[in-house]
Design an enzyme around this catalytic site. Sequence first.
Site, PDB file in Angstrom:
ATOM      1  N   ARG A  16       0.931  -1.379  -0.088  1.00 24.77           N
ATOM      2  CA  ARG A  16       0.019  -0.321  -0.111  1.00 24.77           C
ATOM      3  C   ARG A  16       1.084   0.979   0.101  1.00 24.77           C
ATOM      4  O   ARG A  16       0.633   2.372   0.749  1.00 24.77           O
ATOM      5  CB  ARG A  16      -1.056   0.239   1.300  1.00 24.77           C
ATOM      6  CG  ARG A  16      -2.066  -0.971   0.981  1.00 24.77           C
ATOM      7  CD  ARG A  16      -3.174  -1.223   2.093  1.00 24.77           C
ATOM      8  NE  ARG A  16      -2.389  -1.084   3.115  1.00 24.77           N
ATOM      9  CZ  ARG A  16      -3.447  -0.956   4.414  1.00 24.77           C
ATOM     10  NH1 ARG A  16      -4.124   0.024   4.687  1.00 24.77           N
ATOM     11  NH2 ARG A  16      -2.384  -0.987   5.498  1.00 24.77           N
ATOM     12  N   ARG A 519      -8.088   4.960  -0.352  1.00 27.03           N
ATOM     13  CA  ARG A 519      -9.041   3.786   0.882  1.00 27.03           C
ATOM     14  C   ARG A 519      -8.718   2.502  -0.014  1.00 27.03           C
ATOM     15  O   ARG A 519      -9.075   2.588  -0.981  1.00 27.03           O
ATOM     16  CB  ARG A 519      -9.770   4.679   1.091  1.00 27.03           C
ATOM     17  CG  ARG A 519     -10.823   4.104   2.436  1.00 27.03           C
ATOM     18  CD  ARG A 519     -11.473   4.191   2.784  1.00 27.03           C
ATOM     19  NE  ARG A 519     -12.480   3.271   3.343  1.00 27.03           N
ATOM     20  CZ  ARG A 519     -12.673   2.196   4.007  1.00 27.03           C
ATOM     21  NH1 ARG A 519     -11.161   2.248   4.880  1.00 27.03           N
ATOM     22  NH2 ARG A 519     -13.525   1.587   4.863  1.00 27.03           N
ATOM     23  N   ASP A 603     -25.425  -3.288   9.272  1.00 26.06           N
ATOM     24  CA  ASP A 603     -25.235  -2.569   8.069  1.00 26.06           C
ATOM     25  C   ASP A 603     -25.658  -3.661   6.553  1.00 26.06           C
ATOM     26  O   ASP A 603     -24.736  -4.466   6.656  1.00 26.06           O
ATOM     27  CB  ASP A 603     -24.483  -1.997   8.048  1.00 26.06           C
ATOM     28  CG  ASP A 603     -23.820  -1.200   9.279  1.00 26.06           C
ATOM     29  OD1 ASP A 603     -25.063  -0.285   8.944  1.00 26.06           O
ATOM     30  OD2 ASP A 603     -22.882  -1.296  10.036  1.00 26.06           O
ATOM     31  N   GLU A 609     -24.671  -1.918  -4.858  1.00 23.33           N
ATOM     32  CA  GLU A 609     -23.288  -2.648  -5.440  1.00 23.33           C
ATOM     33  C   GLU A 609     -23.426  -3.973  -6.432  1.00 23.33           C
ATOM     34  O   GLU A 609     -23.177  -4.164  -6.762  1.00 23.33           O
ATOM     35  CB  GLU A 609     -22.537  -1.822  -5.141  1.00 23.33           C
ATOM     36  CG  GLU A 609     -21.886  -2.893  -4.341  1.00 23.33           C
ATOM     37  CD  GLU A 609     -20.735  -2.236  -3.130  1.00 23.33           C
ATOM     38  OE1 GLU A 609     -21.024  -1.320  -2.592  1.00 23.33           O
ATOM     39  OE2 GLU A 609     -19.561  -2.679  -3.170  1.00 23.33           O
ATOM     40  N   HIS A 645     -28.458   0.257   7.644  1.00 19.34           N
ATOM     41  CA  HIS A 645     -27.614   2.072   6.957  1.00 19.34           C
ATOM     42  C   HIS A 645     -26.997   1.182   5.907  1.00 19.34           C
ATOM     43  O   HIS A 645     -26.585   0.085   5.462  1.00 19.34           O
ATOM     44  CB  HIS A 645     -26.769   1.490   7.971  1.00 19.34           C
ATOM     45  CG  HIS A 645     -25.746   2.895   7.372  1.00 19.34           C
ATOM     46  ND1 HIS A 645     -25.411   4.180   6.517  1.00 19.34           N
ATOM     47  CD2 HIS A 645     -24.208   2.606   6.720  1.00 19.34           C
ATOM     48  CE1 HIS A 645     -25.209   4.456   6.258  1.00 19.34           C
ATOM     49  NE2 HIS A 645     -23.918   4.125   5.984  1.00 19.34           N
ATOM     50  N   CYS A 647     -24.817   3.010   2.145  1.00 25.27           N
ATOM     51  CA  CYS A 647     -24.346   3.877   2.092  1.00 25.27           C
ATOM     52  C   CYS A 647     -24.291   4.414   0.207  1.00 25.27           C
ATOM     53  O   CYS A 647     -23.714   4.484  -0.056  1.00 25.27           O
ATOM     54  CB  CYS A 647     -22.951   4.334   2.016  1.00 25.27           C
ATOM     55  SG  CYS A 647     -22.176   3.113   3.249  1.00 25.27           S
ATOM     56  N   HIS A 698     -17.088  11.713   3.628  1.00 23.29           N
ATOM     57  CA  HIS A 698     -16.019  11.430   3.003  1.00 23.29           C
ATOM     58  C   HIS A 698     -14.743  12.275   2.928  1.00 23.29           C
ATOM     59  O   HIS A 698     -13.447  12.688   2.648  1.00 23.29           O
ATOM     60  CB  HIS A 698     -16.134  10.850   2.102  1.00 23.29           C
ATOM     61  CG  HIS A 698     -17.277   9.364   1.942  1.00 23.29           C
ATOM     62  ND1 HIS A 698     -18.450  10.112   1.709  1.00 23.29           N
ATOM     63  CD2 HIS A 698     -17.127   8.634   2.095  1.00 23.29           C
ATOM     64  CE1 HIS A 698     -19.010   9.031   1.553  1.00 23.29           C
ATOM     65  NE2 HIS A 698     -17.894   7.717   2.311  1.00 23.29           N
ATOM     66  N   CYS A 730     -22.414   8.221   6.995  1.00 27.12           N
ATOM     67  CA  CYS A 730     -21.819   6.847   7.047  1.00 27.12           C
ATOM     68  C   CYS A 730     -21.142   7.259   8.313  1.00 27.12           C
ATOM     69  O   CYS A 730     -21.127   8.173   9.418  1.00 27.12           O
ATOM     70  CB  CYS A 730     -21.083   7.165   5.986  1.00 27.12           C
ATOM     71  SG  CYS A 730     -20.026   5.035   5.821  1.00 27.12           S
TER      72      CYS A 730
HETATM   73  N1  GLN Z   1     -21.047   0.735  10.878  1.00 29.92           N
HETATM   74  C1  GLN Z   1     -20.703   1.274   9.583  1.00 29.92           C
HETATM   75  C2  GLN Z   1     -19.502   1.829   9.943  1.00 29.92           C
HETATM   76  O1  GLN Z   1     -19.680   3.207  10.536  1.00 29.92           O
HETATM   77  C3  GLN Z   1     -20.832   0.657   8.086  1.00 29.92           C
HETATM   78  C4  GLN Z   1     -19.972   1.624   7.504  1.00 29.92           C
HETATM   79  C5  GLN Z   1     -20.193   1.479   6.467  1.00 29.92           C
HETATM   80  O2  GLN Z   1     -22.201   2.035   6.306  1.00 29.92           O
HETATM   81  N2  GLN Z   1     -19.616   2.022   5.528  1.00 29.92           N
HETATM   82  O3  GLN Z   1     -18.437   1.689   9.536  1.00 29.92           O
HETATM   83 ZN    ZN Z   2     -22.203   3.895   4.872  1.00 33.68          ZN
END
Ligand code: GLN
Ligand code: ZN
Length: 767
Positions: A16, A519, A603, A609, A645, A647, A698, A730
Amino acid sequence: MVTTHNLGFPRIGKKRQLKLALESYWQGQTSQSDLLASAVELRKSHWQLQSDLDFVPVGDFSLYDQVLDTSFLLGHIPSRVRDLPGTAIDNYFRVARGRSANERASCCVSAGEMTKWFDTNYHYIVPEFEVNTHFSVNAETLIHQIEEAHAQGRKTKPVIIGPLTYLRIGKSKHSTDKLDLLVPLIKAYKELLCALESTGIEWLQIDEPALVTELEPEWQAAAMEVYQALQGRSFKILVATYFGQLQGNLKLACELPIDGLHLDAINAKDEITDVAALLGTDKILSLGVINGRNIWINDLNTTLDWLEPLHQQLGERLWLAPSCSLLHVPVDLDSEQELDSDVKSWLCFAVQKLDELSTLALALNNGRSAAAAALASNRALIESRANSPRVHKPEVQNALSRINDSMAKRQSRYALRAVEQRQKLKLPLYPSTTIGSFPQTVAIRQSRRDFRQGKLSAQAYQLAMEEEVAHCIREQEALGLDVLVHGEPERNDMVEYFGEQLEGYTSSQFGWVQSYGSRCVKPPIIYGDISRPKPMTVAWASYAQSLTEKPMKGMLTGPVTILNWSFVRDDQSRAQTCLQLALAIREEVLDLEKAGIDIIQIDEAALREGLPLRKTQWQDYLNWAIRAFRITANGVGDATQIHTHMCYSDFNDIIGAIAEMDADVITIETSRSDMGLLDVFDEFHYPNQIGPGVYDIHSPNIPTVASIVALMEKAEQRIPAERLWINPDCGLKTRTWPEVIPALNNMLKARELLVAKHRQNETVQTE
Ligand code: GLN
Ligand code: ZN
């Protein structure tokens, strides 16, 4: 002789290095020239690793994202950064992440929107088409890299993203048709191609993955128009398609006035015969025979069985490559020291995939006997995997056969559950919460590293993480959040953490894949049937709950996301693997509930995707994916509140499926699209509660109170206040505490204003 080539190589480096170079540059610890020097080093070593190929790719390297590179190559830069001071690289990072190196919050601009590259977990910066979009080609950087490779003695095939795909994946900021830009875009690409003539290249690879998606007739016509206009250069053009089948675009792709076509022979294997027949005999056919999306060894003998007749038919016109850029797989299996030797012997990372390619080419060119040893050992490995008891577990198969429909259903419908949950949880209007993680500080990462390397005992590690959890809770209480989280300090990653604890899974040490910019993620590897030997998160959640009177959210990753962010088996369907995961996470959900955790967030960050590239296949995916989520989540009692959740900045087209998940609360990403995606709620009556993300995590920028209020007010126009939550969009793991505290503070101030306004409105109404 067959020609071997590669569509793209991972950029991040075996260890990396790119991440380290970028992050130290952004923090002002190194200069722009240091960063560029690291990039030169990386490119050099990557070309070295590909030196057995007939052509190495150039232009596949990027400091952040190849789509953003294309925007800069075309001089298509958002107007908001155009007049800012500094170099092109400063502007590049402003578009990428809202600020350049060392820039303070006061001089930042909003970052470009980020979205997934086709059906991968790689994120690109979306090209923004504005009213006055114009292009002004600047090929210097690319030409420079080509010269760099030539100076190192490499035979190059530069790669650029094609005009059709670039236009297709960009976003128009106003309502006009993107195809209106076709003419100026073609002009820009013509200029670009002219400029590349000076480098003396033999071939140019133009990536057009848009050709594996459903294209309307006007877009198909645009494809033809583009390649007609780009003909007649001093070099040849190879159009690369990947990630899927051409289907309705097959004839078109074969008829384009180009010199060669690359086909994803993994996903579009069924189309090879047709393409070989339709493609003019003056064109080469490049077959992507090595899977660029998974990490399994190829069954080389079987591949040769079907390649040999094609080789007979096509002769010199046959080229071989991985199916797509190797960007989506880790760099080098040889770096792995800790993998179980059986599992390791079944794996193949980028470098090894290129070796496989060489073996195939050797066997085709000189006969199988020339590659006898490699082919024999490959055959033995393929067999050992197919028969291994480590892969096939009868008890998991039995559990799967016992799944029934009632396991996928909550006891009562939402409205009834909501009443019970209200009584139990007693949350205020616009309950505030976060998505789960708090900053993964240097100290946390250091503890994890020390623990892994045996420098820290399990007990000391446990204590260090407990201290972090306690710290997170103190901070959340001080801020005044309503529903707390433990902060996930013990999790390296939301998927890998579970992968490490589930059977049937293994993790690599260096199997990093770029997600966006600096990332990287290290997808764990599912090699066998999945089971949960013991609870995975219950102790952390219970400990955290013991420290506070406020409700604590138990935090899990859902089966679909675990699936989509893992390297999965290629010997059973994704649906089947997902069900195995669902059963394992369901056990965890029930254990959390038993331990007194009243709110459980599952989550499904990656549900969207996983959608197939073609709409015709969506329903099938959604059917098994949503069912897997429901099996995971719906075993709990009515009073237990299930959150999920996601994203995405775009789920208009799957909102029905999301509602079917029947989570009590969903939190979603909205801020980058300015709550635009909430438009879907104008038409779709989403029945349960929603937390629209009120700021973009982000970016390091601190959101203002006013911006949050404005976003929530937009949300309130569509969803009644009683069903709204307030939260970031997020998890906060990539941010620092000095960014998190003021941001959340502003969120809570905004909440206060909103509550006050709401009260006022209520009094006005009752008066
Ligand atoms: N619970 C995870 C966090 O807060 C959710 C991350 C995500 O949705 N990519 O890191
Ligand atoms: Zn998220």
